[in-house]
Enzyme design. Structure first.
Site, PDB file in Angstrom:
ATOM      1  N   ASP A   1       0.882  -1.149   0.000  1.00 46.49           N
ATOM      2  CA  ASP A   1       0.000   0.000   0.000  1.00 46.49           C
ATOM      3  C   ASP A   1       0.930   1.212   0.000  1.00 46.49           C
ATOM      4  OD1 ASP A   1      -3.173   0.628   1.667  1.00 46.49           O
ATOM      5  OD2 ASP A   1      -2.091   1.727   0.110  1.00 46.49           O
TER       6      ASP A   1
HETATM    7  C1  GLC Z   1      -4.238   4.251  -0.275  1.00 48.01           C
HETATM    8  C2  GLC Z   1      -5.156   3.069  -0.073  1.00 48.01           C
HETATM    9  C3  GLC Z   1      -5.127   2.083  -1.209  1.00 48.01           C
HETATM   10  C4  GLC Z   1      -4.914   2.843  -2.505  1.00 48.01           C
HETATM   11  C5  GLC Z   1      -3.509   3.416  -2.473  1.00 48.01           C
HETATM   12  C6  GLC Z   1      -3.219   4.291  -3.691  1.00 48.01           C
HETATM   13  O1  GLC Z   1      -3.628   4.613   0.914  1.00 48.01           O
HETATM   14  O2  GLC Z   1      -5.042   2.354   1.153  1.00 48.01           O
HETATM   15  O3  GLC Z   1      -6.367   1.377  -1.206  1.00 48.01           O
HETATM   16  O4  GLC Z   1      -5.043   1.965  -3.623  1.00 48.01           O
HETATM   17  O5  GLC Z   1      -3.249   4.158  -1.281  1.00 48.01           O
HETATM   18  O6  GLC Z   1      -4.033   5.423  -3.669  1.00 48.01           O
END
Ligand code: GLC
Length: 679
Positions: free
Chosen positions: A243
């Site tokens: 993430d």
């Molecule tokens: C965010 C989210 C994830 C998302 C990523 C990119 O923090 O937790 O679901 O795809 O970052 O935006």
């Protein structure tokens, strides 16, 4: 020599006639150590792509959010805003889920990306989770039944689906640091179940590691979770991505490398080249460890067409077809929760004036970062007000004065602000905002025929006003076509068929996670003391009556179940059991019903839920029409995970099948016996 021939001479891995594995090896053998390090993290200042290796003609692979459409914050374009994940799962329609996936993939292609950062398939452990609207259900079976076809739909267009957030990201409070303390049985049976089923049955090319820790170890460097379970046990052969910024506090790259982490996004941190080089030189990890994670990344790059001559499918976005899918999902996901004296559907002949009030009546939700990374900026958005006004046409007058109307429509719910269905923030409670309750009660005073339409993505408690309104509709965040869908349901042009994918409790303290600070939100640790008893499993066990149960939803017509039969009353481990039953539309309108099949163990030696969802089928029937529906089960639906033996166990003994149209509206129960052939 043709340009293509020249290119193939220089870059043989562009030869699409070669196997993927061979093409991966051809690339891998040309990468220097430093170039392998480079590939392990996102491109600086891009946020959404891997790094190119130009002299090898390795292009950037682009990713984009999210589960409800292509986000503006990563594509800088306005794209179709589909209904939220909760609305999709409320349709209980796997065919629609696949169509949703295909449409999403076409829009990913249209903005020139290769990976969709969706679906989110975390289990709804607590209804206050800020991202409940992005996930499917409190139940792993329903979750996987929606996620599998969606992932297949996405990847049918050679776009990589990225299931997330693996694993146990079930709250937003302290999401980056909290350690989920959980036993093996509930981990496997409840929280990993949907991930396992999707990996085994839909073969997602990417898995996103979550921010949190599991029993003290961060997901993105958790070898047991990533290598041992996901890869070795389940056979996942795509790549793992973090993430965003999940690894910012990590110190040792070797731990993540050996855990199987291929890509750190959005930019290098623990995978900074100097850190990798230092650890490599100190033999903290070796070339085999490195190639293991690089190969997986290269494989998906090939699968998404990064090394194809012919440009991969161009994709399309904001098409009439996508609008149609968005509208159909909204129509099928809308749930009729209450309908006293059949006040709905609205009767055009009898109504002269309708009042439309409430904070969400004219609210547009398709704005950048509304609710967080799942936000989609839509090219247009039909609000509930616009949809209803259009339906009223010239025959029904629309006013904003409840006192001067035959019927009043109060359109409320939540709005993706902090604490109201928004990433990074859990909700403080399950009530509507105080000022909204005040407005609603005042409206009811002015017009007893006030119908509530909720636009939200997570359960709402209704104790202040529930008994004072004749009808309630749950419309979720219905996407850019939502206003039309809400109007269609209100006036009966669509017969609602949605069913709750999550329990609506009477009060938050009835929910299993909310026993103490220890169980939610915790501090550095949060303890899943309730084990497998989450959602309806908990409400059944504790005999708590929910406000509205899992699987519940009314219709404008009525259905009757009859003639239930089992093909055997003594099941063994090498045979199938067929369950058939008849369903008839005994009402006056065509409609759809979702028949749900649950199983319960009568004499298990371990604690088990009273019933667990093991099947469902959605049928559409004309008035008077009758159909036979059939379920087929085998001994696998009887098993449970034994944390000590570290394996799935099916006990001999008596079981009970339950069939009905919600987890509490059971029309048929039947006991049967299971005995394995080797006892
Ligand atoms: C965010 C989210 C994830 C998302 C990523 C990119 O923090 O937790 O679901 O795809 O970052 O935006």
């Amino acid at each position: 020599m043709s340009e293509k021939k020249e290119l193939l001479e220089k870059y043989p891995y562009y030869d699409e006639s070669l196997s993927v594995d061979l093409r991966v090896m051809l690339i891998l053998n040309r990468l220097t150590l430093k170039e392998k390090f480079k590939l392990l993290s996102g491109k600086n200042f891009s946020w959404w792509t891997t790094k190119p290796i130009r002299h090898l003609n390795i292009k950037r692979m682009g990713m984009t959010d999210g589960p409800h459409g292509i986000s503006f914050h990563s594509s800088f374009k306005k794209n179709t805003k589909f209904p939220c994940a909760k609305c999709l799962s409320a349709t209980w329609n796997p065919t629609l889920a696949r169509e949703y996936g295909v449409a999403l993939a076409e829009e990913v292609r249209a903005v020139g990306r290769h990976i969709l950062l969706a679906p989110g398939i975390n289990i709804d452990r607590t209804p206050v989770n800020g991202r409940t609207f992005e996930y499917y259900s409190e139940d792993p079976y329903l979750t996987k039944e929606i996620a599998i076809p969606l992932v297949k739909g996405v990847q049918s267009k050679r776009v990589g689906a990225c299931i997330k957030h693996y694993a146990l990201n079930n709250q937003e409070t302290n999401r980056r640091s909290v350690s989920v303390e959980i036993g093996e049985r509930s981990l496997r049976e409840l929280y990993l179940q949907a991930f396992e089923e999707v990996v085994k049955k839909a073969d997602p090319w990417v898995v996103m590691g979550s921010y949190n820790k599991i029993n003290g170890v961060h997901a993105c460097e958790n070898k047991e979770l990533l290598r041992d379970i996901l890869m070795d046990e389940w056979g996942f052969n795509g790549f793992i991505v973090t993430d965003w910024w999940a690894t910012r506090k990590f110190k040792n790259p070797e731990k993540a490398i050996k855990a199987g982490l291929s890509l750190e996004m959005p930019q290098p941190s623990v995978y900074k080249i100097h850190r990798l080089r230092k650890a490599f030189r100190k033999k903290k990890f070796n070339l085999k460890d490195l190639d293991f994670v690089v190969e997986r990344l290269l494989k998906v790059m090939i699968q998404v067409g990064l090394f194809d001559f012919e440009k991969v499918p161009e994709g399309k976005r904001n098409t009439d077809e996508h609008k149609k899918i968005a509208r159909q999902i909204a129509e099928e996901g809308i749930i009729l929760l209450k309908n006293q004296k059949n006040i709905l559907p609205l009767n055009r002949e009898k109504i002269k004036t309708i009042a439309i009030v409430g904070p969400n009546a004219q609210k547009k939700f398709g704005k950048i970062h509304y609710g967080g990374s799942a936000a989609v900026v839509a090219p247009y958005e039909i609000t509930a007000y616009e949809g209803i006004k259009a339906k009223c046409g010239k025959t029904i007058k629309v006013t904003d004065n409840p006192a001067k109307a035959d019927i009043c429509l109060f359109i409320g719910g939540l709005n993706h602000s902090r604490g109201q269905d928004c990433e990074n923030f859990d909700r403080p409670d399950l009530k509507l905002p105080d000022e909204q309750i005040t407005q609603l009660l005042a409206t009811i005073e002015q017009n007893k025929k006030t119908i509530v339409i909720l636009i939200n993505g997570s359960p709402i408690t209704m104790s202040d006003w529930h008994s004072k309104v004749p009808a309630i509709i749950e419309a979720w965040y219905p996407g850019q076509e939502g206003g039309y869908a809400i109007a269609d349901v209100l006036f009966g042009d669509v017969n609602p068929s949605g069913k709750l994918p999550i329990t609506f409790p009477k009060k938050l303290s009835d929910s299993p996670a909310h026993k103490s600070e220890r169980t939610y939100p915790g501090d550095e640790q949060v303890f899943y003391d309730e084990g497998i008893f989450v959602g309806y499993r908990h409400f059944d066990k504790e005999k708590i009556k929910p406000l509205y149960p899992f699987g519940f939803g009314l219709s404008y017509t009525q259905f009757a179940l009859s003639n239930a039969k089992l093909s055997t009353y003594d099941l063994t481990d090498d045979e199938l059991m067929k369950i058939t039953l008849d369903i008839e539309n005994v009402g006056k309108k065509a409609g759809s019903e979702v028949i749900q099949l649950y199983i319960g163990a009568n004499d298990s030696k371990v604690p088990k839920p009273i019933k667990e969802l093991i099947g469902f089928t959605k049928v559409t029937l004309e008035p008077g029409e009758k159909k036979q529906i059939e379920f087929t089960i085998n001994e696998e639906v009887l098993n449970y995970y034994d944390g000590n033996a570290d394996t799935w166990i099916t006990e001999d003994g008596k079981y009970t099948l339950y069939a009905g149209n919600s987890s509490r509206d059971i029309y048929f129960t039947q006991e049967f016996n299971y005995k394995s052939s080797d006892t």
